[in-house]
Design a protein around this motif. Structure first.
Motif, short mmCIF file in Angstrom:
data_model
loop_
_atom_site.label_atom_id
_atom_site.label_comp_id
_atom_site.label_asym_id
_atom_site.label_seq_id
_atom_site.Cartn_x
_atom_site.Cartn_y
_atom_site.Cartn_z
N ALA A 170 12.68 15.86 17.94
CA ALA A 170 11.59 15.62 18.73
C ALA A 170 10.35 15.48 18.20
CB ALA A 170 11.91 16.73 19.85
N GLY A 171 9.59 14.72 18.75
CA GLY A 171 8.01 14.55 18.12
C GLY A 171 7.87 13.66 17.02
N GLU A 172 6.82 13.91 16.27
CA GLU A 172 6.41 13.08 15.13
C GLU A 172 7.01 13.11 13.93
OE1 GLU A 172 3.70 10.49 16.05
OE2 GLU A 172 4.29 11.21 17.96
N VAL A 173 7.73 14.29 13.79
CA VAL A 173 8.21 14.79 12.54
C VAL A 173 9.87 15.15 12.71
CG1 VAL A 173 8.13 16.74 10.79
CG2 VAL A 173 6.08 15.38 11.37
N PHE A 174 10.60 14.69 11.80
CA PHE A 174 12.09 15.07 11.79
C PHE A 174 12.02 16.75 11.67
CE2 PHE A 174 16.14 15.79 9.79
CZ PHE A 174 16.97 15.35 11.01
N THR A 175 11.73 17.25 10.72
CA THR A 175 11.68 18.70 10.58
C THR A 175 10.88 19.17 9.37
OG1 THR A 175 12.94 20.57 10.21
CG2 THR A 175 14.02 18.81 9.10
N MET B 216 17.75 27.04 22.14
CA MET B 216 16.28 27.32 22.03
C MET B 216 15.55 26.55 21.35
SD MET B 216 16.96 31.57 21.61
CE MET B 216 15.43 31.98 21.21
N ALA B 217 16.40 26.07 20.02
CA ALA B 217 15.64 25.09 19.06
C ALA B 217 16.31 23.75 19.00
CB ALA B 217 15.81 25.85 17.63
N SER B 218 17.06 23.36 19.88
CA SER B 218 17.62 22.20 19.78
C SER B 218 18.28 21.94 21.29
CB SER B 218 18.88 21.87 18.81
OG SER B 218 19.80 23.00 19.23
N ARG B 219 18.44 20.66 21.69
CA ARG B 219 19.32 20.18 22.82
C ARG B 219 20.12 19.11 22.72
NH1 ARG B 219 13.94 17.81 26.26
NH2 ARG B 219 14.03 15.76 25.26
N GLU C 297 19.34 16.98 19.63
CA GLU C 297 17.91 16.52 19.20
C GLU C 297 17.36 18.07 18.88
OE1 GLU C 297 15.19 15.91 22.53
OE2 GLU C 297 14.22 14.14 21.20
N LEU C 298 16.81 18.10 17.36
CA LEU C 298 16.10 19.31 17.12
C LEU C 298 14.70 19.34 17.96
CD1 LEU C 298 16.06 19.04 13.41
CD2 LEU C 298 18.03 19.61 14.75
N HIS C 299 14.78 20.68 18.73
CA HIS C 299 13.49 20.50 19.94
C HIS C 299 12.64 21.70 19.74
CE1 HIS C 299 11.86 19.68 23.94
NE2 HIS C 299 12.26 18.38 23.38
N ARG C 300 11.69 21.64 18.67
CA ARG C 300 10.36 22.53 18.51
C ARG C 300 9.40 21.50 18.08
NH1 ARG C 300 10.72 27.05 14.77
NH2 ARG C 300 9.35 28.28 16.09
N PRO C 301 9.11 20.57 18.75
CA PRO C 301 8.15 19.74 18.18
C PRO C 301 6.81 20.30 17.86
CG PRO C 301 8.39 19.20 20.62
CD PRO C 301 9.60 20.14 20.26
N GLU C 302 6.30 21.18 18.52
CA GLU C 302 5.17 22.08 18.44
C GLU C 302 4.98 22.78 16.98
OE1 GLU C 302 7.32 22.77 20.65
OE2 GLU C 302 7.71 25.12 20.05
#
Ligand SMILES: CCC/C=C/C=C/C(=O)SCCNC(=O)CCNC(=O)[C@H](O)C(C)(C)COP(=O)(O)OP(=O)(O)OC[C@H]1O[C@@H](n2cnc3c(N)ncnc32)[C@H](O)[C@@H]1OP(=O)(O)O
Length: 276
Positions: A58-63, A4-7, A19-24
């Motif tokens: 994922a995205g512009e920011v690590f976390t 849900m939050a990573s893949r 990959e942490l995956h909640r870029p939004e």
């Protein structure tokens, strides 16, 4: 594998990329994240097809660190009929969240973490439990917890002083919550390499992971385990642990295979090592 939050996937032989995956939501660490990391690293520790892990965002920011919306009820309102029971439950909750990062450190497979943009709060807890830290030129790091009214409790205060040589700098970062940018992170030893952008960093992280994955897993995992043991023990204790470790591990066929390749001036990556 989709969480849900990573893949996670395998971009190269014996390399697992999480990959942490909640870029939004800037990969903020929600309940699913804390649970999934434990599931992921439990599998990885047991998986003979994985020899090294890369973690990125994922995205512009690590976390953006802990998910302040999703986690508030769990962390701030523990259940209990009286103060003792409430405190006991709170202790259990904190220990559970500590495990999300401790399991990374305990994983015998080396973990390379790649940071772009912000790495805030829980992000610093996460990266200090990893073995190799890389970042982009636009990365910044913030021990943000004092700004939200708490002492960081899931690893930063314990691990950051072992990563950065200067105790004064650690104290300053943790007490003021000031941002530390990439160049200072490199100079202080928090990261070992800075890349111009995310694409170059991920390519660098995967290349490094490939170098590690191509070497004897007996040698690589023994190196990680003993480096962490010696960090937390005296030199004498570390040497004793090492001797006990290698009294069996030196008997691996990997030593003969690697030594023969070295004599023939071949890379260890040309050797086929048995799975571990
Ligand atoms: C027992 C457990 C112990 C653990 C403790 C851990 C503690 C900590 O982690 S303390 C640090 C908490 N984090 C923060 O205070 C950071 C807050 N976020 C930011 O400062 C910025 O979002 C950031 C600099 C990371 C990125 O800025 P940017 O302009 O790129 O994005 P935003 O427009 O601010 O955010 C985009 C959407 O993401 C949501 N979001 C961001 N951070 C969080 C967060 N920490 N928790 C929940 N949601 C977050 C933000 O609300 C936006 O959502 P939406 O409005 O729906 O678009």
């Amino acid at each position: 594998q989709e969480f849900m939050a990573s893949r996670s996937h395998q971009p190269a032989t014996a390399v697992t990329h999480i990959e942490l995956h909640r870029p939004e939501k800037r990969n903020a660490m929600n309940k699913a994240f804390w649970r999934e990391m434990v599931e992921c690293f439990t599998q990885i520790a047991e998986d003979p097809d994985c020899r090294v892990v890369v973690v990125s965002g994922a995205g512009e920011v690590f976390t953006a660190g802990i998910d302040l919306m999703d986690m508030a009820s769990e962390v701030l309102q523990p259940e209990g009929d009286d103060m003792a029971r409430t405190s006991w439950n709170m202790r259990r909750i904190i220990a559970k969240y500590q495990e999300t990062f401790s399991i990374i450190e305990r994983c015998p497979k080396p973990v390379v973490v790649a940071v772009q943009g912000a790495c805030v709060g829980g992000g610093v807890d996460l990266i200090t439990a990893c073995d190799i830290r890389l970042c982009t030129q636009d990365a910044w790091f913030q021990v943000k917890e004092v700004d939200i009214g708490l002492a960081a409790d899931v690893g930063t205060l314990q691990r950051l002083p072992k990563v950065i040589g200067s105790r004064s700098l650690v104290n300053e970062l943790a007490l003021t919550a000031r941002k530390m940018y990439a160049d200072e992170a490199k100079e202080s030893g928090l990261v070992s390499r800075v890349f111009p952008d995310k694409e170059a960093m991920l390519a660098g992280a995967l290349e490094m992971a490939g170098e590690i994955a191509g070497r004897s897993p007996v040698a690589v995992q023994g190196t990680k385990v003993n480096l962490i043991y010696s960090r937390d023990h005296s030199v004498a204790e570390g040497l004793n642990y090492m001797a006990t470790w290698n009294m069996s591990m030196l008997q691996t066929e990997d030593v003969m295979k690697s030594a023969a390749a070295s004599m023939e001036k071949k890379s260890p990556k040309t050797i086929t090592f048995s799975k571990l």
